[in-house]
Design a protein around this motif. Structure first.
Motif, short mmCIF file in Angstrom:
data_model
loop_
_atom_site.label_atom_id
_atom_site.label_comp_id
_atom_site.label_asym_id
_atom_site.label_seq_id
_atom_site.Cartn_x
_atom_site.Cartn_y
_atom_site.Cartn_z
N VAL A 1 3.76 -6.26 -1.19
CA VAL A 1 5.00 -6.42 -1.95
C VAL A 1 4.80 -5.98 -3.40
O VAL A 1 5.58 -5.21 -3.96
CB VAL A 1 5.49 -7.88 -1.89
CG1 VAL A 1 6.63 -8.11 -2.86
CG2 VAL A 1 5.91 -8.26 -0.48
N THR A 2 3.74 -6.50 -4.03
CA THR A 2 3.48 -6.18 -5.44
C THR A 2 3.25 -4.69 -5.64
O THR A 2 3.84 -4.07 -6.53
CB THR A 2 2.28 -6.98 -5.94
OG1 THR A 2 2.61 -8.37 -5.95
CG2 THR A 2 1.87 -6.56 -7.35
N THR A 3 2.40 -4.10 -4.82
CA THR A 3 2.01 -2.71 -5.04
C THR A 3 3.13 -1.73 -4.68
O THR A 3 3.34 -0.73 -5.38
CB THR A 3 0.74 -2.37 -4.24
OG1 THR A 3 0.93 -2.71 -2.86
CG2 THR A 3 -0.45 -3.16 -4.78
N ARG A 4 3.86 -2.01 -3.63
CA ARG A 4 4.96 -1.10 -3.27
C ARG A 4 6.09 -1.19 -4.28
O ARG A 4 6.76 -0.19 -4.56
CB ARG A 4 5.45 -1.41 -1.85
CG ARG A 4 4.41 -1.08 -0.79
CD ARG A 4 4.95 -1.29 0.60
NE ARG A 4 3.88 -1.42 1.58
CZ ARG A 4 4.06 -1.65 2.87
NH1 ARG A 4 5.30 -1.73 3.35
NH2 ARG A 4 3.03 -1.78 3.69
N ALA A 5 6.30 -2.38 -4.84
CA ALA A 5 7.31 -2.51 -5.90
C ALA A 5 6.91 -1.69 -7.12
O ALA A 5 7.77 -1.07 -7.77
CB ALA A 5 7.50 -3.98 -6.26
N ILE A 6 5.63 -1.70 -7.44
CA ILE A 6 5.14 -0.88 -8.57
C ILE A 6 5.37 0.60 -8.27
O ILE A 6 5.83 1.37 -9.12
CB ILE A 6 3.66 -1.17 -8.84
CG1 ILE A 6 3.50 -2.59 -9.41
CG2 ILE A 6 3.06 -0.14 -9.80
CD1 ILE A 6 2.07 -3.09 -9.47
N ALA A 7 5.07 1.02 -7.04
CA ALA A 7 5.26 2.42 -6.68
C ALA A 7 6.74 2.81 -6.74
O ALA A 7 7.09 3.92 -7.16
CB ALA A 7 4.70 2.67 -5.28
N LEU A 8 7.62 1.89 -6.33
CA LEU A 8 9.06 2.17 -6.39
C LEU A 8 9.53 2.40 -7.82
O LEU A 8 10.52 3.09 -8.06
CB LEU A 8 9.84 1.00 -5.78
CG LEU A 8 9.83 0.89 -4.25
CD1 LEU A 8 10.49 -0.42 -3.83
CD2 LEU A 8 10.54 2.08 -3.61
N ALA A 9 8.81 1.79 -8.78
CA ALA A 9 9.21 1.91 -10.18
C ALA A 9 9.20 3.36 -10.66
O ALA A 9 9.94 3.72 -11.58
CB ALA A 9 8.27 1.07 -11.06
N ALA A 10 8.39 4.20 -10.02
CA ALA A 10 8.33 5.61 -10.43
C ALA A 10 9.69 6.30 -10.27
O ALA A 10 10.01 7.24 -11.01
CB ALA A 10 7.27 6.34 -9.62
N ASP A 11 10.50 5.82 -9.34
CA ASP A 11 11.81 6.43 -9.12
C ASP A 11 12.75 6.22 -10.30
O ASP A 11 13.77 6.92 -10.42
CB ASP A 11 12.46 5.85 -7.86
CG ASP A 11 11.69 6.19 -6.59
OD1 ASP A 11 10.94 7.19 -6.61
OD2 ASP A 11 11.84 5.46 -5.60
N LEU A 12 12.45 5.24 -11.15
CA LEU A 12 13.31 4.93 -12.29
C LEU A 12 12.85 5.61 -13.58
O LEU A 12 13.47 5.42 -14.64
CB LEU A 12 13.35 3.41 -12.50
CG LEU A 12 13.87 2.59 -11.32
CD1 LEU A 12 13.75 1.10 -11.62
CD2 LEU A 12 15.31 2.95 -11.00
N MET A 13 11.79 6.40 -13.49
CA MET A 13 11.23 7.03 -14.67
C MET A 13 11.74 8.46 -14.84
O MET A 13 11.96 9.16 -13.84
CB MET A 13 9.70 7.03 -14.58
CG MET A 13 9.11 5.63 -14.54
SD MET A 13 7.33 5.64 -14.22
CE MET A 13 6.99 3.88 -14.18
#
Length: 367
Positions: free
Chosen positions: A273-285
């Motif tokens: 959960v933690t790591t995939r949420a971090i990876a998803l953050a790239a879509d907002l950059m």
């Protein structure tokens, strides 16, 4: 150019593991030198009191109120921080008289940006008296008064830390109780937000099922099996669909159940959960980071680090840049205290959603 100050930063984060103390020499814009740092861990009694404070703060709407146990716990937190300063000075051979300002975060017990509310326990005036040193505290409130989320506040320090990193954009991820990211563009542009759960859910899971405060080193997470349905439930939360800016309370996802999973499978699932949420953050950059720098307690969890290395390019723990990843948030509060003294912005529209760049904090001096 302003004269650099000897500043001390104090941070007690949502992971509830202890008080981080760090020295920094800075003018609030650049870092002249990073000094010694240490963590004074909380014992079980202290951690229990903090968890009771978290429970008592649920549903509050007045950040100045101190009902139930909050008044007593605030006094204790202040005393614990004064003791931490004393222990730090003795251990590091630092004379308290050389410390020109303390940046005091206090303990967050409630963070509800949707109603403009954040509450940190800790009496800055009392701390200044106990230590005999000027204190800057309550650095989140002014951001919220001006329409911000009150978090994250560390991005402006992250930018100073990577001033010598040529390859941009770069992202710095702090995995504490909640995980947050700072994106730093080619021209120094900042973007920051909370990505999702950090260590808090995993630590609570371990405490509940094993009595341990964490999955030390990620041992169980490395051997457990991820429950994909549970991960989908977490990542299906509306938080991940929210536009920026956004920030989270420590217990925002605590209501989701992992009943029926083994301890190892629960650990592996929460790591995912933690790591995939971090990876998803790239879509907002605006542009994909070329390097991801990981700090905070999560970088000690090998299951988390392996997953991040699988999901993202060029993942580095802060130590590979010569930084102390356990001290960065405490250093940041020292940095922010000096910025506050100089009236420099602590937050920006692109980091918290505040209407304009604003300073913050309250300065109190011992009398």
């Amino acid at each position: 150019m302003s004269k650099p100050l000897n500043a001390l930063g104090l941070m007690s984060g949502t992971s509830l593991d202890g008080i981080d103390v760090a020295m920094l020499v800075t003018d609030g814009e650049t870092v002249t030198s990073r000094g010694p740092a240490m963590t004074i861990g909380y014992d079980e009694t202290q951690r229990g009191l903090l968890k009771q404070a978290l429970a008592d703060a649920v549903g509050m709407t007045d950040r100045a109120a101190r009902p139930a146990c909050l008044h007593n716990v605030e006094s204790l937190i202040t005393q614990w921080h004064a003791s931490a300063v004393q222990k730090f000075c003795k251990s590091a051979g630092v004379t308290s008289g050389t410390i020109e300002v303390i940046g005091f975060h206090g303990q967050t017990v409630l963070h509800r940006p949707e109603i403009g509310l954040t509450m940190q326990l800790g009496n800055g005036r009392e701390l200044a008296q106990l230590c005999g040193i000027p204190v800057v505290y309550d650095m989140r409130a002014n951001d919220m008064v001006h329409g911000g989320q009150g978090a994250p506040l560390v991005p402006v320090y992250h930018r100073a830390l990577v001033a010598t990193v040529d390859e941009r954009p770069v992202a710095i991820v702090n995995i504490g109780g909640v995980a947050n990211v700072t994106w730093i563009g080619r021209d120094g542009a900042l973007l920051a937000f909370d990505t999702g759960p950090g260590n808090a859910l995993l630590d609570d899971w371990m405490k509940r099922h094993t009595g341990s405060n964490r999955d030390e080193g990620g041992t169980l997470g490395l051997v457990g099996k991820v429950d994909e349905a549970a991960v989908a439930q977490y990542l299906g939360d509306g938080f991940f669909e929210q536009a920026l800016p956004k920030s989270l309370d420590r217990d925002a996802f605590a209501g989701i159940s992992l009943d029926g999973l083994s301890v190892a499978d629960g650990s592996a699932t929460l790591v995912a959960v933690t790591t995939r949420a971090i990876a998803l953050a790239a879509d907002l950059m605006p542009e994909a980071p070329k390097t991801w720098i990981i700090c905070g307690g999560g970088r000690h969890n090998q299951a988390m680090m392996r997953e991040l290395e699988r999901l993202l390019p060029n993942v580095l723990p802060t130590e590979q840049l010569g930084l102390n990843g356990d001290a960065i948030e405490a250093e940041a509060w020292a940095f922010l205290a000096v910025r506050s003294l100089r009236g420099l912005p602590l937050t920006y529209p692109s980091t918290t959603g505040v209407c304009e760049a604003v300073t913050g904090g309250i300065l109190v001096r011992p009398v």
